[in-house]
Write a protein that holds these residues in place. Structure first.
Motif, PDB file in Angstrom:
ATOM      1  N   SER A 123       0.836  -1.209   0.000  1.00 41.55           N
ATOM      2  CA  SER A 123       0.000   0.000   0.000  1.00 41.55           C
ATOM      3  C   SER A 123       0.863   1.248   0.000  1.00 41.55           C
ATOM      4  O   SER A 123       0.611   2.194  -0.751  1.00 41.55           O
ATOM      5  CB  SER A 123      -0.914   0.043   1.221  1.00 41.55           C
ATOM      6  OG  SER A 123      -2.004  -0.818   1.067  1.00 41.55           O
ATOM      7  N   LEU A 124       1.888   1.241   0.841  1.00 36.77           N
ATOM      8  CA  LEU A 124       2.761   2.406   0.937  1.00 36.77           C
ATOM      9  C   LEU A 124       3.383   2.728  -0.419  1.00 36.77           C
ATOM     10  O   LEU A 124       3.297   3.860  -0.905  1.00 36.77           O
ATOM     11  CB  LEU A 124       3.860   2.158   1.975  1.00 36.77           C
ATOM     12  CG  LEU A 124       4.929   3.242   2.094  1.00 36.77           C
ATOM     13  CD1 LEU A 124       4.323   4.562   2.524  1.00 36.77           C
ATOM     14  CD2 LEU A 124       6.022   2.803   3.053  1.00 36.77           C
ATOM     15  N   VAL A 125       3.993   1.745  -1.052  1.00 34.36           N
ATOM     16  CA  VAL A 125       4.669   1.975  -2.328  1.00 34.36           C
ATOM     17  C   VAL A 125       3.671   2.327  -3.419  1.00 34.36           C
ATOM     18  O   VAL A 125       3.861   3.295  -4.175  1.00 34.36           O
ATOM     19  CB  VAL A 125       5.531   0.752  -2.713  1.00 34.36           C
ATOM     20  CG1 VAL A 125       6.105   0.913  -4.112  1.00 34.36           C
ATOM     21  CG2 VAL A 125       6.657   0.559  -1.690  1.00 34.36           C
TER      22      VAL A 125
ATOM     23  N   GLU B 163       3.301  11.737   8.339  1.00 34.42           N
ATOM     24  CA  GLU B 163       2.433  11.033   9.289  1.00 34.42           C
ATOM     25  C   GLU B 163       1.775   9.812   8.644  1.00 34.42           C
ATOM     26  O   GLU B 163       1.672   8.752   9.272  1.00 34.42           O
ATOM     27  CB  GLU B 163       1.366  11.992   9.833  1.00 34.42           C
ATOM     28  CG  GLU B 163       1.927  13.032  10.794  1.00 34.42           C
ATOM     29  CD  GLU B 163       0.948  14.149  11.104  1.00 34.42           C
ATOM     30  OE1 GLU B 163      -0.220  14.078  10.655  1.00 34.42           O
ATOM     31  OE2 GLU B 163       1.352  15.101  11.797  1.00 34.42           O
ATOM     32  N   GLU B 164       1.326   9.954   7.394  1.00 39.72           N
ATOM     33  CA  GLU B 164       0.679   8.824   6.725  1.00 39.72           C
ATOM     34  C   GLU B 164       1.688   7.727   6.399  1.00 39.72           C
ATOM     35  O   GLU B 164       1.377   6.537   6.499  1.00 39.72           O
ATOM     36  CB  GLU B 164      -0.036   9.291   5.454  1.00 39.72           C
ATOM     37  CG  GLU B 164      -1.229  10.186   5.720  1.00 39.72           C
ATOM     38  CD  GLU B 164      -2.290   9.541   6.597  1.00 39.72           C
ATOM     39  OE1 GLU B 164      -2.538   8.323   6.462  1.00 39.72           O
ATOM     40  OE2 GLU B 164      -2.892  10.248   7.423  1.00 39.72           O
ATOM     41  N   ILE B 165       2.900   8.111   6.000  1.00 44.80           N
ATOM     42  CA  ILE B 165       3.951   7.118   5.755  1.00 44.80           C
ATOM     43  C   ILE B 165       4.244   6.361   7.049  1.00 44.80           C
ATOM     44  O   ILE B 165       4.318   5.128   7.068  1.00 44.80           O
ATOM     45  CB  ILE B 165       5.231   7.793   5.218  1.00 44.80           C
ATOM     46  CG1 ILE B 165       5.010   8.297   3.784  1.00 44.80           C
ATOM     47  CG2 ILE B 165       6.417   6.831   5.258  1.00 44.80           C
ATOM     48  CD1 ILE B 165       6.117   9.195   3.259  1.00 44.80           C
TER      49      ILE B 165
ATOM     50  N   LEU C  73       7.543  -5.883   8.579  1.00 45.96           N
ATOM     51  CA  LEU C  73       8.794  -5.189   8.868  1.00 45.96           C
ATOM     52  C   LEU C  73       9.308  -5.609  10.228  1.00 45.96           C
ATOM     53  O   LEU C  73       8.528  -5.856  11.149  1.00 45.96           O
ATOM     54  CB  LEU C  73       8.573  -3.667   8.916  1.00 45.96           C
ATOM     55  CG  LEU C  73       8.496  -2.871   7.627  1.00 45.96           C
ATOM     56  CD1 LEU C  73       8.314  -1.395   7.954  1.00 45.96           C
ATOM     57  CD2 LEU C  73       9.730  -3.055   6.757  1.00 45.96           C
ATOM     58  N   ARG C  74      10.638  -5.672  10.352  1.00 49.25           N
ATOM     59  CA  ARG C  74      11.249  -5.878  11.658  1.00 49.25           C
ATOM     60  C   ARG C  74      11.021  -4.644  12.510  1.00 49.25           C
ATOM     61  O   ARG C  74      10.791  -3.560  11.970  1.00 49.25           O
ATOM     62  CB  ARG C  74      12.752  -6.108  11.490  1.00 49.25           C
ATOM     63  CG  ARG C  74      13.082  -7.393  10.762  1.00 49.25           C
ATOM     64  CD  ARG C  74      14.562  -7.716  10.785  1.00 49.25           C
ATOM     65  NE  ARG C  74      15.343  -6.882   9.874  1.00 49.25           N
ATOM     66  CZ  ARG C  74      16.262  -6.008  10.264  1.00 49.25           C
ATOM     67  NH1 ARG C  74      16.489  -5.798  11.544  1.00 49.25           N
ATOM     68  NH2 ARG C  74      16.948  -5.313   9.381  1.00 49.25           N
ATOM     69  N   PRO C  75      11.061  -4.737  13.816  1.00 44.45           N
ATOM     70  CA  PRO C  75      10.945  -3.539  14.653  1.00 44.45           C
ATOM     71  C   PRO C  75      12.007  -2.523  14.238  1.00 44.45           C
ATOM     72  O   PRO C  75      13.166  -2.874  14.000  1.00 44.45           O
ATOM     73  CB  PRO C  75      11.191  -4.060  16.073  1.00 44.45           C
ATOM     74  CG  PRO C  75      10.761  -5.495  15.996  1.00 44.45           C
ATOM     75  CD  PRO C  75      11.158  -5.961  14.616  1.00 44.45           C
TER      76      PRO C  75
ATOM     77  N   GLY D 117       3.949   1.609  10.526  1.00 48.05           N
ATOM     78  CA  GLY D 117       3.507   1.022  11.787  1.00 48.05           C
ATOM     79  C   GLY D 117       2.617  -0.181  11.561  1.00 48.05           C
ATOM     80  O   GLY D 117       2.738  -1.205  12.261  1.00 48.05           O
ATOM     81  N   ARG D 118       1.726  -0.082  10.581  1.00 48.87           N
ATOM     82  CA  ARG D 118       0.872  -1.225  10.252  1.00 48.87           C
ATOM     83  C   ARG D 118       1.711  -2.390   9.743  1.00 48.87           C
ATOM     84  O   ARG D 118       1.414  -3.559  10.010  1.00 48.87           O
ATOM     85  CB  ARG D 118      -0.178  -0.831   9.203  1.00 48.87           C
ATOM     86  CG  ARG D 118      -1.291   0.053   9.769  1.00 48.87           C
ATOM     87  CD  ARG D 118      -2.351   0.390   8.726  1.00 48.87           C
ATOM     88  NE  ARG D 118      -2.984  -0.817   8.222  1.00 48.87           N
ATOM     89  CZ  ARG D 118      -3.060  -1.141   6.924  1.00 48.87           C
ATOM     90  NH1 ARG D 118      -2.574  -0.343   6.012  1.00 48.87           N
ATOM     91  NH2 ARG D 118      -3.647  -2.254   6.551  1.00 48.87           N
ATOM     92  N   ALA D 119       2.764  -2.065   8.978  1.00 51.64           N
ATOM     93  CA  ALA D 119       3.639  -3.121   8.452  1.00 51.64           C
ATOM     94  C   ALA D 119       4.373  -3.843   9.592  1.00 51.64           C
ATOM     95  O   ALA D 119       4.521  -5.068   9.563  1.00 51.64           O
ATOM     96  CB  ALA D 119       4.632  -2.530   7.457  1.00 51.64           C
TER      97      ALA D 119
END
Length: 196
Positions: free
Chosen positions: A83-85, A130-132, A145-147, A137-139
């Motif tokens: 979604s981000l990309v 903020e949206e990125i 995503l790793r922490p 955060g959702r990832a």
């Protein structure tokens, strides 16, 4: 009783954006916008007052627009990183032509040198960041995503996005979409769960 409007402000502002993409902000006139929108220049003067006011109106809701665009595929069963990309690529669509990009880049010069335009540009950049960060955060929550330090990674994504637009416009070796996907993918790859 006033006559009903035959064209909305949103349609006029879309015409402004198209004209900016073709000729840039310096060569934009109320007459060229009126012709693009199919209205009389006097209508523009009546609604907006001046070219400056028209340009300020064009970017008045940029922060809301960037939020909307970065949320487009968020709830469609698409992974947070995809979604981000995808949404960042969609955000770049109006400047996917090098000429349109250079003309919109000229608007940035105005954004940096005029306090009112700069305030709008900062709101836009903050909303984008903020949206990125929310998508990252959702990832993390989804195990994609790793922490990671989300604030810093979000800044890096925003910086990569903006830098990739400029390097693409210089090199012009492939379509903007594939250029952006590659650069953003390279940035995110080390942070993907199971990534290098």
């Amino acid at each position: 009783m006033p006559r009903p409007r035959t064209i909305s402000d949103e349609e006029i502002l879309a015409a402004v954006s198209r004209v900016v993409g073709r000729v840039g902000p310096a060569r934009l006139t109320l007459a060229t916008v009126a012709e693009e929108a199919g209205i009389a220049p006097a209508t523009l003067v009546q609604r907006f007052g001046s070219k400056r006011a028209l340009m300020l109106s064009l970017h008045q809701d940029d922060a809301g627009l960037v939020r909307e665009r970065l949320r487009e595929t968020r709830d469609e069963g698409v992974s947070a990183l995809d979604s981000l990309v995808t949404n960042l690529v969609g955000l770049s669509a109006p400047v996917a032509d090098p000429v349109a990009f250079s003309n919109h880049l000229a608007v940035l010069h105005q954004d940096l040198s005029d306090p009112e335009f700069h305030a709008q540009a900062r709101r836009h950049a903050r909303a984008m960041l903020e949206e990125i960060q929310a998508l990252l955060g959702r990832a993390v929550d989804a195990g994609e995503l790793r922490p990671v330090d989300l604030t810093q990674l979000a800044r890096s994504v925003q910086t990569t996005y903006n830098g990739a637009l400029i390097t693409w416009a210089i090199h012009r070796e492939e379509p903007l979409e594939s250029w952006l996907r590659r650069e953003l993918g390279a940035l995110l790859a080390p942070w993907r769960a199971g990534g290098a």
